[in-house]
Design a protein around this motif. Structure first.
Motif, short mmCIF file in Angstrom:
data_model
loop_
_atom_site.label_atom_id
_atom_site.label_comp_id
_atom_site.label_asym_id
_atom_site.label_seq_id
_atom_site.Cartn_x
_atom_site.Cartn_y
_atom_site.Cartn_z
N GLY A 1 83.67 -19.60 10.13
CA GLY A 1 83.90 -20.42 8.96
C GLY A 1 85.34 -20.58 8.54
O GLY A 1 85.63 -20.92 7.38
N LEU A 2 86.26 -20.35 9.47
CA LEU A 2 87.69 -20.45 9.15
C LEU A 2 88.35 -21.57 9.96
O LEU A 2 87.86 -21.95 11.03
CB LEU A 2 88.40 -19.13 9.46
CG LEU A 2 87.92 -17.87 8.74
CD1 LEU A 2 88.67 -16.65 9.27
CD2 LEU A 2 88.10 -18.00 7.23
N THR A 3 89.46 -22.06 9.46
CA THR A 3 90.31 -22.98 10.21
C THR A 3 91.73 -22.44 10.19
O THR A 3 92.01 -21.42 9.53
CB THR A 3 90.31 -24.39 9.58
OG1 THR A 3 91.02 -24.34 8.33
CG2 THR A 3 88.90 -24.90 9.35
N GLU A 4 92.62 -23.13 10.89
CA GLU A 4 94.02 -22.72 10.87
C GLU A 4 94.60 -22.72 9.46
O GLU A 4 95.51 -21.95 9.14
CB GLU A 4 94.85 -23.66 11.76
CG GLU A 4 94.62 -23.42 13.24
CD GLU A 4 95.22 -24.51 14.10
OE1 GLU A 4 96.44 -24.47 14.33
OE2 GLU A 4 94.46 -25.39 14.54
N LYS A 5 94.07 -23.58 8.59
CA LYS A 5 94.58 -23.66 7.22
C LYS A 5 94.18 -22.46 6.38
O LYS A 5 94.79 -22.19 5.34
CB LYS A 5 94.06 -24.94 6.56
CG LYS A 5 94.61 -26.22 7.19
CD LYS A 5 94.06 -27.45 6.52
CE LYS A 5 94.62 -28.72 7.16
NZ LYS A 5 94.06 -29.96 6.55
N ASP A 6 93.17 -21.72 6.84
CA ASP A 6 92.73 -20.53 6.10
C ASP A 6 93.55 -19.29 6.43
O ASP A 6 93.42 -18.25 5.78
CB ASP A 6 91.25 -20.24 6.40
CG ASP A 6 90.34 -21.32 5.88
OD1 ASP A 6 90.50 -21.73 4.71
OD2 ASP A 6 89.47 -21.79 6.64
N VAL A 7 94.38 -19.40 7.48
CA VAL A 7 95.27 -18.29 7.84
C VAL A 7 96.71 -18.79 7.80
O VAL A 7 96.95 -20.00 7.75
CB VAL A 7 94.95 -17.73 9.25
CG1 VAL A 7 93.52 -17.25 9.32
CG2 VAL A 7 95.23 -18.77 10.34
N LYS A 8 97.63 -17.88 7.78
CA LYS A 8 99.05 -18.25 7.88
C LYS A 8 99.38 -18.29 9.37
O LYS A 8 99.79 -17.29 9.96
CB LYS A 8 99.91 -17.25 7.13
CG LYS A 8 99.63 -17.24 5.62
CD LYS A 8 100.37 -16.12 4.90
CE LYS A 8 100.02 -16.10 3.42
NZ LYS A 8 100.63 -14.94 2.73
#
Length: 329
Positions: free
Chosen positions: A171-178
């Motif tokens: 449920g994550l994308t690159e925008k959810d991580v630094k």
């Protein structure tokens, strides 16, 4: 030691010297140059590629007469396929998922021209998805990456593709991580300095960069398991379950994860005779001994594994050899 010769500066005089250096006479040798695109120097592709290049070259004990093979560092799977397609390289290593996408024009290659001439030489070994984290970063599951500083590897690598798939499964994308985009060596340096929390790397274990990192720093491997991973495995058939054994990396316990296959690919434009001789050399007793002694993953580069995970057509030269020895029907 591999032999690298720059074609553009290869004069007749230099050619005679080069032939003498590899023990061939200019009169009898018809030299063939065969580059193997690998990956970053701190990963697994590069040392394995060097071993193979040495073994199949004319200087190897079971090498192909007149062949000068070289292992070249690169950005990995996607970059290697691009180089093969453009004629900038004769062959390269790639993940099985990336090879399938390229040949079929799906996944990463959706909307792009199919690489229809891509052909399989051999499946080499499983490539494990490593999610390396600082032991004190509080990352126990993939979901814990949210808001963390995470390297996904360089654009053009196979790792970045799989990292995005793994993030998406949870449920994550690159925008959810630094997100940062570094090879495992530089990513490990940033992790050492406390400037990075985790990074992805796809490669056969043990990989040198992680071995070195674990020898001086407390790290953990984050498991890729649970219903999210099960769903990913069902949707993307090129993934398989995998386990990194305890002690593979210092103070890191057994870790359940997933893997793809490392494959050696080439172009259909390469001659059947050359590829046949290369594959015959690869699975000779002499080369097999050199691979087993030279790298942990060399033990897995076997005839039995060669014909597995074949998501693209075999090169006719390779197929001929595998049928002769009974590996393919």
């Amino acid at each position: 030691m591999t032999i690298s010769i720059n074609r553009r500066s290869f004069s007749i005089g230099a050619g005679a010297l080069a032939l003498a250096a590899v023990g061939l006479s200019p009169a009898r040798a018809q030299q063939a140059f065969f580059r193997i695109g690998t990956g970053g120097t701190s990963g697994t592709y590069y040392p394995v590629g060097g071993l193979i290049a040495n073994a199949i070259s004319a200087t190897g004990p079971a090498g192909v007469e007149g062949l000068v093979a070289t292992a070249t560092s690169s950005n990995g799977s996607v970059a290697n396929i691009s180089a093969i397609s453009s004629g900038a390289s004769e062959s390269g290593f790639t993940q099985s998922d990336v090879a399938y996408w390229a040949h079929s024009g799906t996944g990463l290659y959706d909307g792009k021209p199919k690489v229809e001439d891509l052909r399989l030489i051999a499946t080499l070994y499983p490539e494990t998805i490593h999610l390396v984290a600082r032991a004190d970063a509080g990352i126990k599951t993939v979901a814990d990456l949210k808001g963390k500083r995470v390297s996904l590897d360089e654009p053009g690598s196979g790792t970045i593709v799989d990292a995005r798939l793994v993030l998406g499964a949870y449920g994550l994308t690159e925008k959810d991580v630094k997100a940062e985009y570094l090879k495992p060596g530089p990513a490990g340096e940033r992790l050492k300095d406390g400037a990075m929390d985790a990074y992805f790397f796809v490669g056969g274990y043990p990989t040198g960069a992680i071995v070195e990192l674990a020898s001086t720093n407390n790290i953990t491997l984050v498991p890729i398991t649970g219903p999210e991973a099960d769903k990913l495995l069902s949707e993307q058939k090129f993934f398989s379950t995998d386990t990194v054994p305890e002690g593979t990396y210092k103070n890191v316990g057994e870790t359940k994860t997933i893997s793809v296959a490392a494959q050696w690919v080439t172009s259909a434009k390469q001659t059947d005779d050359l590829i046949y001789k290369i594959v015959k050399s690869l699975y000779s007793d002499e080369t097999q001994k050199a691979l087993q002694a030279g790298h942990a993953k060399g033990k897995l580069i076997t005839l039995a594994n060669a014909v597995t995970s074949a998501g693209i057509p075999f090169h006719p030269g390779a197929e001929k050899f595998y049928k002769e020895v009974g590996a393919l029907k």
